[in-house]
Design a protein around this motif. Sequence first.
Motif, PDB file in Angstrom:
ATOM      1  N   ILE A 168       0.841  -1.195   0.000  1.00 32.43           N
ATOM      2  CA  ILE A 168       0.000   0.000   0.000  1.00 32.43           C
ATOM      3  C   ILE A 168       0.873   1.242   0.000  1.00 32.43           C
ATOM      4  O   ILE A 168       2.043   1.210   0.406  1.00 32.43           O
ATOM      5  N   ASP A 169       0.335   2.335  -0.476  1.00 32.08           N
ATOM      6  CA  ASP A 169       1.102   3.572  -0.600  1.00 32.08           C
ATOM      7  C   ASP A 169       1.554   4.070   0.774  1.00 32.08           C
ATOM      8  O   ASP A 169       0.774   4.058   1.739  1.00 32.08           O
ATOM      9  N   PRO A 170       2.802   4.512   0.879  1.00 34.94           N
ATOM     10  CA  PRO A 170       3.289   5.042   2.159  1.00 34.94           C
ATOM     11  C   PRO A 170       2.568   6.340   2.512  1.00 34.94           C
ATOM     12  O   PRO A 170       2.640   7.315   1.781  1.00 34.94           O
ATOM     13  N   LYS A 171       1.847   6.329   3.612  1.00 33.80           N
ATOM     14  CA  LYS A 171       1.161   7.527   4.105  1.00 33.80           C
ATOM     15  C   LYS A 171       0.548   7.190   5.459  1.00 33.80           C
ATOM     16  O   LYS A 171       0.637   6.045   5.921  1.00 33.80           O
ATOM     17  N   LYS A 172      -0.101   8.156   6.069  1.00 28.80           N
ATOM     18  CA  LYS A 172      -0.786   7.920   7.341  1.00 28.80           C
ATOM     19  C   LYS A 172      -2.236   7.540   7.072  1.00 28.80           C
ATOM     20  O   LYS A 172      -2.907   8.159   6.246  1.00 28.80           O
ATOM     21  N   TYR A 173      -2.695   6.507   7.791  1.00 26.58           N
ATOM     22  CA  TYR A 173      -4.034   5.982   7.572  1.00 26.58           C
ATOM     23  C   TYR A 173      -4.860   6.005   8.851  1.00 26.58           C
ATOM     24  O   TYR A 173      -4.342   5.783   9.952  1.00 26.58           O
ATOM     25  N   MET A 174      -6.168   6.292   8.683  1.00 24.36           N
ATOM     26  CA  MET A 174      -7.153   6.033   9.728  1.00 24.36           C
ATOM     27  C   MET A 174      -7.717   4.633   9.511  1.00 24.36           C
ATOM     28  O   MET A 174      -7.831   4.181   8.366  1.00 24.36           O
ATOM     29  N   VAL A 175      -8.104   3.980  10.598  1.00 23.88           N
ATOM     30  CA  VAL A 175      -8.770   2.686  10.501  1.00 23.88           C
ATOM     31  C   VAL A 175     -10.213   2.854  10.965  1.00 23.88           C
ATOM     32  O   VAL A 175     -10.466   3.325  12.077  1.00 23.88           O
ATOM     33  N   ARG A 176     -11.140   2.483  10.085  1.00 22.01           N
ATOM     34  CA  ARG A 176     -12.565   2.544  10.405  1.00 22.01           C
ATOM     35  C   ARG A 176     -13.160   1.147  10.257  1.00 22.01           C
ATOM     36  O   ARG A 176     -12.914   0.456   9.279  1.00 22.01           O
ATOM     37  N   VAL A 177     -13.944   0.752  11.265  1.00 22.02           N
ATOM     38  CA  VAL A 177     -14.628  -0.541  11.239  1.00 22.02           C
ATOM     39  C   VAL A 177     -16.129  -0.285  11.248  1.00 22.02           C
ATOM     40  O   VAL A 177     -16.639   0.466  12.086  1.00 22.02           O
ATOM     41  N   ILE A 178     -16.831  -0.898  10.299  1.00 21.04           N
ATOM     42  CA  ILE A 178     -18.282  -0.754  10.185  1.00 21.04           C
ATOM     43  C   ILE A 178     -18.916  -2.106  10.471  1.00 21.04           C
ATOM     44  O   ILE A 178     -18.585  -3.104   9.821  1.00 21.04           O
TER      45      ILE A 178
ATOM     46  N   LYS B 238     -37.445   4.419  12.984  1.00 19.51           N
ATOM     47  CA  LYS B 238     -36.824   4.341  14.314  1.00 19.51           C
ATOM     48  C   LYS B 238     -35.599   3.415  14.285  1.00 19.51           C
ATOM     49  O   LYS B 238     -35.364   2.611  15.179  1.00 19.51           O
ATOM     50  N   ARG B 239     -34.828   3.560  13.218  1.00 23.79           N
ATOM     51  CA  ARG B 239     -33.652   2.722  13.020  1.00 23.79           C
ATOM     52  C   ARG B 239     -32.405   3.587  13.074  1.00 23.79           C
ATOM     53  O   ARG B 239     -32.279   4.568  12.356  1.00 23.79           O
ATOM     54  N   GLN B 240     -31.470   3.193  13.946  1.00 32.76           N
ATOM     55  CA  GLN B 240     -30.207   3.902  14.041  1.00 32.76           C
ATOM     56  C   GLN B 240     -29.268   3.436  12.930  1.00 32.76           C
ATOM     57  O   GLN B 240     -29.415   2.336  12.405  1.00 32.76           O
ATOM     58  N   PRO B 241     -28.311   4.259  12.537  1.00 34.00           N
ATOM     59  CA  PRO B 241     -27.347   3.836  11.511  1.00 34.00           C
ATOM     60  C   PRO B 241     -26.457   2.711  12.020  1.00 34.00           C
ATOM     61  O   PRO B 241     -26.328   2.506  13.234  1.00 34.00           O
ATOM     62  N   GLU B 242     -25.861   1.978  11.099  1.00 34.55           N
ATOM     63  CA  GLU B 242     -24.940   0.912  11.501  1.00 34.55           C
ATOM     64  C   GLU B 242     -23.771   1.507  12.280  1.00 34.55           C
ATOM     65  O   GLU B 242     -23.257   2.580  11.950  1.00 34.55           O
ATOM     66  N   LYS B 243     -23.336   0.782  13.299  1.00 40.46           N
ATOM     67  CA  LYS B 243     -22.299   1.284  14.188  1.00 40.46           C
ATOM     68  C   LYS B 243     -20.941   1.344  13.490  1.00 40.46           C
ATOM     69  O   LYS B 243     -20.609   0.487  12.676  1.00 40.46           O
ATOM     70  N   VAL B 244     -20.190   2.361  13.879  1.00 41.03           N
ATOM     71  CA  VAL B 244     -18.866   2.583  13.296  1.00 41.03           C
ATOM     72  C   VAL B 244     -17.856   2.762  14.423  1.00 41.03           C
ATOM     73  O   VAL B 244     -18.138   3.422  15.430  1.00 41.03           O
ATOM     74  N   PHE B 245     -16.692   2.154  14.257  1.00 38.34           N
ATOM     75  CA  PHE B 245     -15.598   2.277  15.222  1.00 38.34           C
ATOM     76  C   PHE B 245     -14.402   2.908  14.528  1.00 38.34           C
ATOM     77  O   PHE B 245     -14.033   2.512  13.427  1.00 38.34           O
ATOM     78  N   TYR B 246     -13.799   3.917  15.166  1.00 37.21           N
ATOM     79  CA  TYR B 246     -12.563   4.518  14.679  1.00 37.21           C
ATOM     80  C   TYR B 246     -11.423   4.201  15.640  1.00 37.21           C
ATOM     81  O   TYR B 246     -11.548   4.408  16.846  1.00 37.21           O
ATOM     82  N   PHE B 247     -10.324   3.694  15.097  1.00 37.59           N
ATOM     83  CA  PHE B 247      -9.115   3.576  15.916  1.00 37.59           C
ATOM     84  C   PHE B 247      -8.598   4.982  16.162  1.00 37.59           C
ATOM     85  O   PHE B 247      -8.465   5.778  15.223  1.00 37.59           O
ATOM     86  N   PRO B 248      -8.289   5.349  17.403  1.00 40.08           N
ATOM     87  CA  PRO B 248      -8.020   6.754  17.711  1.00 40.08           C
ATOM     88  C   PRO B 248      -6.722   7.326  17.145  1.00 40.08           C
ATOM     89  O   PRO B 248      -6.575   8.545  17.082  1.00 40.08           O
ATOM     90  N   ALA B 249      -5.781   6.474  16.751  1.00 42.38           N
ATOM     91  CA  ALA B 249      -4.491   6.983  16.281  1.00 42.38           C
ATOM     92  C   ALA B 249      -4.327   6.768  14.778  1.00 42.38           C
ATOM     93  O   ALA B 249      -4.855   5.811  14.210  1.00 42.38           O
TER      94      ALA B 249
END
Length: 544
Positions: A488-498, A515-526
Amino acid sequence: MTLNRMFMFKSKYWLIPLLLIPIILTNCAKRGTITGGPKDTLAPVMTSSVPKNFETNFKGNSIKINFNEYIKIKDANKQVIVSPPLKNNLKIVPQGGASKDITISFSDTLQANTTYSINFGQSIVDNNEENPYTAFKYVFSTGDAIDSLQVKGGLSDALSNVTDKNVTVMLYPAETFTDSTIYKQTPYYLTNTLEYGSEFEIGNVKEGAYYLVAVKDENKNNIFDPNQDKIAFNPKPIQLPKDSLYTLTLFKEQLEYAVKRPVQLANNKVNFGVVASDYNDFKVETELNGEKSETRFTKIVDKDSIQLWLPKIDIKNDSIQINVSNKGIVKTQKLKLKSMKTADTLQINIPKSNSLNFRDSFKIQVNTPIEKFDATKVVLTKKDSTALAFTSSVKKLENQIVFDFEKEENQAYNLTVLPGAISDFYGFKNDTLQTTLTTKQYSDYGNLILSFTNPESFPFIIQLLDEKEKMVYEAYSENKLSFEFNAIDPKKYMVRVIYDTDKNKEWTTGSYLEKRQPEKVFYFPALLDVRANWDVNQTINLAE
């Protein structure tokens, strides 16, 4: 007087001007260095008001507030929030000029036994440096007591790692609330996150049951417009008094399927906008002057718009009916055609040289609809002229031809598209096309190995985003916990989990009416810094 004494006398007085010169110059220098004192960094403060702040049994229709210095009012229409809302805007004077006091007037008839709060946001600033009097609030009651209950909480965005600013958070009395209330009526209590960032606080609330809703209110009208606004809601009414913090998730609803009015751009080209969740079951049929017509359609890149290609005809008072079907639902639009120039003929976007990542496919973009593609008229060779096998496919909607093949390090590939390999809807064919594709070394890229623990559920989607939250790489997990993103290209990446609850392999937004909430999303903080010729191993605890 002797000559010597005269000389001594004159010499003494001659020295006086010489002694005065440095003093004069020093004073002049001092006068030239006056700076006016330190910069004012203090915000203005209210010194008094009539009636007093937190007054009960309020009977008047105006308030006068005095400050300790000259102030100005900025953006009152956007910043000043009255809760409960009034039908007519407050009249605040002066506006635009500096004054040590302001007068607020009401044209509404105030409700009996009601606590009103006027939140000024950051609209009050001092006259010189415009330091804001942040979070100033004037409160009064038309009854015997000031309501003192509070509702607090925080907001987050359903998909983005950045939460919108300036979100309106609202309370509606549960006893009169229906699903349609937020579309038609202003709330009973409201606040704005302008001064709290992603947190909110609604103060001076009366005991009772309320529905809690937040809206990114683009129209500033305190009602929900699904065409423009994001929304967040608590699914059940809240009961006050109750010590609790509420977390709300903002999302943009998927709008109802719609086809917008078509626009003719050329003799053979019509554009129209589409509102659709996807194009998996998308069809377009046309009738020209009441008879079925052979047409083609392609999607405009990065836009929710369709390009409709008409056959070559001599247009004279012709009309076209466009029937657009999506998942069995048909929408119809009609358009009166006029004689115009014909759109450009076959053009193929193929760069003369292209650096290709090991993970990527090579794509050819065509401007007019691809009707036929003959892969036998394409030749792919290495730099030593060795022929190389490849696979190809035509993406009709995107109007692209996609090539895949095994890539080697530090290699050059020559791709030749011979005449007649591509034919468009109008019968035009390509001339000879050539391009050179090159690859780098694996050491020019990085590898990212992710291991996940404690997932909430399966399946889930793993996405690598750049620093602007654009998705770059993606993987799908039905039960796996370890993934390798190689080369993968060298750079800084965020990680998102859906968490893909509906298993459609993409993020699904919420729905207020369902009355439906969106699918949950998790972000790695760094951010993960992937460098060339490096392996980065990261364990991510999804329960944190």
